[in-house]
Design a protein around this motif. Structure first.
Motif, mmCIF file in Angstrom:
data_model
loop_
_atom_site.group_PDB
_atom_site.id
_atom_site.type_symbol
_atom_site.label_atom_id
_atom_site.label_comp_id
_atom_site.label_asym_id
_atom_site.label_seq_id
_atom_site.Cartn_x
_atom_site.Cartn_y
_atom_site.Cartn_z
ATOM 1 N N ASP A 137 42.771 44.263 41.046
ATOM 2 C CA ASP A 137 43.194 44.850 39.779
ATOM 3 C C ASP A 137 44.532 45.562 39.924
ATOM 4 O O ASP A 137 45.381 45.502 39.028
ATOM 5 N N PHE A 138 44.739 46.226 41.040
ATOM 6 C CA PHE A 138 46.009 46.918 41.283
ATOM 7 C C PHE A 138 47.163 45.912 41.315
ATOM 8 O O PHE A 138 48.256 46.193 40.819
ATOM 9 N N VAL A 139 46.896 44.734 41.874
ATOM 10 C CA VAL A 139 47.951 43.720 41.991
ATOM 11 C C VAL A 139 48.176 42.993 40.667
ATOM 12 O O VAL A 139 49.312 42.794 40.237
ATOM 13 N N GLY A 140 47.080 42.600 40.011
ATOM 14 C CA GLY A 140 47.231 41.747 38.832
ATOM 15 C C GLY A 140 46.519 42.209 37.594
ATOM 16 O O GLY A 140 46.370 41.412 36.654
ATOM 17 N N GLY A 141 46.055 43.461 37.552
ATOM 18 C CA GLY A 141 45.355 43.939 36.371
ATOM 19 C C GLY A 141 43.989 43.284 36.221
ATOM 20 O O GLY A 141 43.455 42.669 37.154
ATOM 21 N N LEU A 142 43.425 43.397 35.027
ATOM 22 C CA LEU A 142 42.094 42.829 34.781
ATOM 23 C C LEU A 142 42.079 41.320 35.004
ATOM 24 O O LEU A 142 41.127 40.777 35.570
ATOM 25 N N ASN A 143 43.138 40.637 34.589
ATOM 26 C CA ASN A 143 43.193 39.187 34.806
ATOM 27 C C ASN A 143 43.228 38.858 36.302
ATOM 28 O O ASN A 143 42.642 37.868 36.741
ATOM 29 N N GLY A 144 43.914 39.689 37.086
ATOM 30 C CA GLY A 144 43.909 39.478 38.530
ATOM 31 C C GLY A 144 42.523 39.656 39.116
ATOM 32 O O GLY A 144 42.106 38.900 40.001
ATOM 33 N N ALA A 145 41.775 40.650 38.636
ATOM 34 C CA ALA A 145 40.408 40.857 39.109
ATOM 35 C C ALA A 145 39.526 39.683 38.735
ATOM 36 O O ALA A 145 38.669 39.243 39.527
ATOM 37 N N ARG A 146 39.717 39.157 37.544
ATOM 38 C CA ARG A 146 38.908 38.001 37.120
ATOM 39 C C ARG A 146 39.310 36.734 37.864
ATOM 40 O O ARG A 146 38.450 35.883 38.157
ATOM 41 N N LEU A 147 40.579 36.582 38.169
ATOM 42 C CA LEU A 147 41.004 35.413 38.956
ATOM 43 C C LEU A 147 40.409 35.452 40.358
ATOM 44 O O LEU A 147 40.164 34.411 40.972
ATOM 45 N N LEU A 148 40.162 36.642 40.868
ATOM 46 C CA LEU A 148 39.472 36.760 42.157
ATOM 47 C C LEU A 148 38.076 36.155 42.060
ATOM 48 O O LEU A 148 37.644 35.417 42.962
ATOM 49 N N SER A 149 37.356 36.440 40.967
ATOM 50 C CA SER A 149 36.034 35.840 40.770
ATOM 51 C C SER A 149 36.135 34.325 40.661
ATOM 52 O O SER A 149 35.281 33.591 41.170
ATOM 53 N N LEU A 150 37.172 33.847 39.977
ATOM 54 C CA LEU A 150 37.364 32.403 39.869
ATOM 55 C C LEU A 150 37.561 31.787 41.246
ATOM 56 O O LEU A 150 37.013 30.709 41.546
ATOM 57 N N ALA A 151 38.332 32.451 42.100
ATOM 58 C CA ALA A 151 38.533 31.943 43.464
ATOM 59 C C ALA A 151 37.205 31.883 44.225
ATOM 60 O O ALA A 151 36.928 30.922 44.950
ATOM 61 N N PHE A 152 36.375 32.905 44.053
ATOM 62 C CA PHE A 152 35.068 32.893 44.710
ATOM 63 C C PHE A 152 34.207 31.735 44.218
ATOM 64 O O PHE A 152 33.539 31.060 45.013
ATOM 65 N N MET A 153 34.208 31.481 42.919
ATOM 66 C CA MET A 153 33.369 30.409 42.381
ATOM 67 C C MET A 153 33.908 29.034 42.771
ATOM 68 O O MET A 153 33.134 28.092 42.994
ATOM 69 N N LEU A 154 35.223 28.882 42.851
ATOM 70 C CA LEU A 154 35.781 27.626 43.366
ATOM 71 C C LEU A 154 35.355 27.417 44.812
ATOM 72 O O LEU A 154 35.067 26.277 45.234
ATOM 73 N N SER A 155 35.301 28.504 45.564
ATOM 74 C CA SER A 155 34.838 28.435 46.951
ATOM 75 C C SER A 155 33.375 28.000 47.009
ATOM 76 O O SER A 155 32.994 27.192 47.869
ATOM 77 N N ALA A 156 32.538 28.512 46.105
ATOM 78 C CA ALA A 156 31.122 28.116 46.082
ATOM 79 C C ALA A 156 30.979 26.637 45.756
ATOM 80 O O ALA A 156 30.120 25.943 46.322
ATOM 81 N N THR A 157 31.798 26.126 44.847
ATOM 82 C CA THR A 157 31.760 24.699 44.520
ATOM 83 C C THR A 157 32.159 23.855 45.730
ATOM 84 O O THR A 157 31.547 22.812 46.010
ATOM 85 N N THR A 158 33.170 24.295 46.448
ATOM 86 C CA THR A 158 33.575 23.590 47.662
ATOM 87 C C THR A 158 32.440 23.584 48.684
ATOM 88 O O THR A 158 32.199 22.574 49.349
ATOM 89 N N ALA A 159 31.732 24.712 48.796
ATOM 90 C CA ALA A 159 30.634 24.806 49.756
ATOM 91 C C ALA A 159 29.491 23.855 49.404
ATOM 92 O O ALA A 159 28.918 23.216 50.285
ATOM 93 N N VAL A 160 29.148 23.731 48.117
ATOM 94 C CA VAL A 160 28.060 22.816 47.748
ATOM 95 C C VAL A 160 28.484 21.372 47.984
ATOM 96 O O VAL A 160 27.664 20.514 48.357
ATOM 97 N N HIS A 161 29.758 21.088 47.798
ATOM 98 C CA HIS A 161 30.261 19.739 48.083
ATOM 99 C C HIS A 161 30.148 19.425 49.573
ATOM 100 O O HIS A 161 29.636 18.367 49.965
ATOM 101 N N LEU A 162 30.603 20.344 50.416
ATOM 102 C CA LEU A 162 30.577 20.097 51.858
ATOM 103 C C LEU A 162 29.149 20.023 52.395
ATOM 104 O O LEU A 162 28.847 19.189 53.254
ATOM 105 N N ALA A 163 28.275 20.891 51.902
ATOM 106 C CA ALA A 163 26.893 20.869 52.368
ATOM 107 C C ALA A 163 26.204 19.566 51.973
ATOM 108 O O ALA A 163 25.510 18.933 52.793
#
Length: 561
Positions: A137-163
């Motif tokens: 949030d300090f770096v990108g405000g509320l949108n930056g905090a939400r983009l962090l969640s998006l990065a986490f969920m993209l990571s989860a999708t990658t993990a289900v693909h690899l598994a």
């Protein structure tokens, strides 16, 4: 591609390149030429050689694997669906709470600034996600905090693909990733700055390393799975519900998975032991307040008042179709196991375990009669069930390809994933519109808020406290829940409505905001006291479809310069 949907790299036909000629070898610069006949080895050479399997030369890995392109397409679709939500509303109360708490924790770590006891009522460690999201949030405000969640969920999708790819091949991996992205809760968590996305991503990678452990991984995969399980549980305590599932994957997955094999059980027990040691060490370091907070929010959580049928119907609305497809996959595995026996039975038990993982969140919340956070928790179990969904869709596509045409197989998979994605996108938008846009409310409240000793009684204050954090301190904000006050005349402790009314009569609250939602009964009880004590209504703000805020100020209190 093989019959089961795996991409198979053709065997190399290259000859080894050596620095010079040797018996049976190829001289440098003669790559691809036919080598002369074998030369008999000397007795000394025969004594130095040890028997063993012949070495097969492996070709170099391609720069971009063929199955990564479909995954990239899935990730781009997921990013677009969640990013659309990110821009559509102001902060949710949970977002404001965690980001605001993160700033406080950082100030406490850096300067020793007093901080609220979040560990006693947060359902996750305030030193993990809140600190991480406050930095975002300090770096990108509320949108930056939400983009962090998006990065986490993209990571989860990658993990289900690899598994799924390790277990069932690339076609199944693509279908599993697409099914996971199609879910409304997945799209919703990708645009929401709460610790659910981070905990889900960590849990997903713990599941992937459990799969990797059973398909060629060693102790690094074992330790990674156990430690990530502990980290996911510390990030959000609800993630601990799926610890048995990850340990079960370590037992049942892979070519040597079996309910009768000690080696398989040993894998699962070692993952569990690693997890227990990590959690035990963290609990000892955290202290009693964290343990009490865990008991209060998770282990001994007070039951709600939602009916069984309501909780079940809401869960069915979000993940019901996915679980129906997963059930079909379990039945297919059962038929296959009864026909083939042997190694097919562990595959059936694994599919059944992954289906049950998808049911854990609904069953648990039906048990405690609460709908709260169900739309987020169901996505944790859905991640595991998507592996089975990917398998059954891949087998259906290949079966139709062999009997009809490739187009029929692709169409069959699209007829499942397509409607899921259509409904999921609508659900994501619906979830994101459940809270009021607070832009107008915060703008109306801002002129009356100033850093100092003034106290503000605001229903669900976390959102304005987050937006106005630079001009207030956390000690100035108070909610209408769990208010305690010591009577200065008698020394008697007061709590609840009597404490609020006494504070209003003494003009201790400079600003009072009521919205008649979560604490509607308390609002109605204190409204006559506000009028009798001289508080005046300075504005009534309507925000969005659901927000109606009535702002009272104490006698003689006005806007700040």
């Amino acid at each position: 591609m093989s019959a089961d949907g795996r991409w198979i790299r053709p065997e190399s036909t290259r000859k080894p390149v050596l620095g010079g000629a040797r018996p049976g070898g190829v001289a440098l610069g003669e790559r691809g030429r036919t080598a002369p006949g074998p030369v008999p080895a000397s007795p000394a050479d025969r004594r130095r050689r040890r028997p063993g399997p012949p070495r097969v030369p492996h070709p170099a890995r391609p720069v971009l694997r063929a199955d990564w392109l479909p995954l990239l397409a899935v990730l781009l679709v997921q990013a677009a669906l969640s990013y659309h939500l990110i821009l559509s509303n102001t902060a949710f109360i949970d977002e404001g709470t965690y980001i605001y708490a993160g700033y406080q924790e950082i100030a406490h770590l850096r300067h020793g600034t007093p901080v609220s006891t979040y560990e006693t009522f947060f359902s996750g460690s305030p030193l993990i996600y809140p600190v991480v999201v406050a930095v975002a949030d300090f770096v990108g405000g509320l949108n930056g905090a939400r983009l962090l969640s998006l990065a986490f969920m993209l990571s989860a999708t990658t993990a289900v693909h690899l598994a799924t790819r390790r277990l069932h091949g690339s076609l199944a991996a693509f279908c599993a990733a697409a099914a996971f992205v199609a879910l409304g809760p997945t799209q919703f968590l990708g645009g929401l700055a709460t610790y659910d996305a981070m905990a889900l991503a960590i849990l997903a990678w713990a599941g992937y390393f459990a799969v990797r452990l059973t398909t060629g991984g060693g102790y690094p995969s074992l330790v990674a799975s156990g430690l990530l399980l502990a980290l996911a549980g510390a990030t959000k305590y609800a993630a601990l519900l799926w610890v048995p599932v990850v340990c079960g994957i370590a037992v049942l997955a892979g070519p040597r998975g079996s309910l009768r094999s000690w080696e398989a059980w040993r894998r699962g027990l070692l993952v569990l032991l690693t997890f227990v040691v990590a959690v035990g060490a963290a609990a000892l370091a955290a202290g009693e307040k964290y343990v009490n907070g865990f008991n209060h929010t998770t282990l001994k959580r007070a039951p709600g008042h939602d009916s069984y049928s309501y909780v079940a119907s809401e869960a069915a609305r979000w993940v019901g179709p996915l679980l129906v497809v997963a059930l079909a996959g379990v039945l297919v595995q059962l038929v296959r196991a009864r026909r083939r026996g042997g190694a097919a039975w562990p595959e059936f038990w694994l599919a059944l375990l992954l289906l049950l993982a998808g049911l854990m969140a609904p069953v648990n919340q039906i048990r405690i009669h609460t709908w709260l956070s169900l739309q987020k928790h169901v996505d944790f179990g859905a991640w595991f069930s998507c592996i089975v969904v990917g398998l059954v869709l891949a087998r259906a596509a290949l079966w139709l390809k062999g009997r009809l045409h490739l187009v029929a197989g692709v169409a069959a998979a699209a007829l499942v994933v397509g409607p899921l994605a259509w409904v999921g996108a609508a659900q994501g938008r619906e979830m994101y519109g459940e809270w009021s846009n607070s832009k107008e409310f915060v703008a109306a409240l801002e002129p009356y808020i100033v850093k100092g000793d003034d106290r503000y009684l605001v229903e669900n204050y976390n959102v304005p406290a987050y937006y106005l954090r630079k001009q207030t301190t956390w000690q100035q904000w108070h909610d209408l829940v769990a208010v305690f006050r010591r009577d200065p005349a008698t020394g008697e402790m007061q709590n609840g409505v009597p404490a609020i009314q006494a504070g209003i009569q003494a003009h201790e609250w400079k600003v009072v905001v009521l919205d008649f939602t979560q604490t509607g009964a308390i609002d109605k009880a204190i409204q006559p006291t506000l009028k009798a004590s001289g508080y005046r209504v300075v504005t009534v703000v309507t925000s969005g479809k659901h927000g109606r805020y009535t702002v009272y100020v104490a006698p003689g209190y006005d806007k700040k310069p």
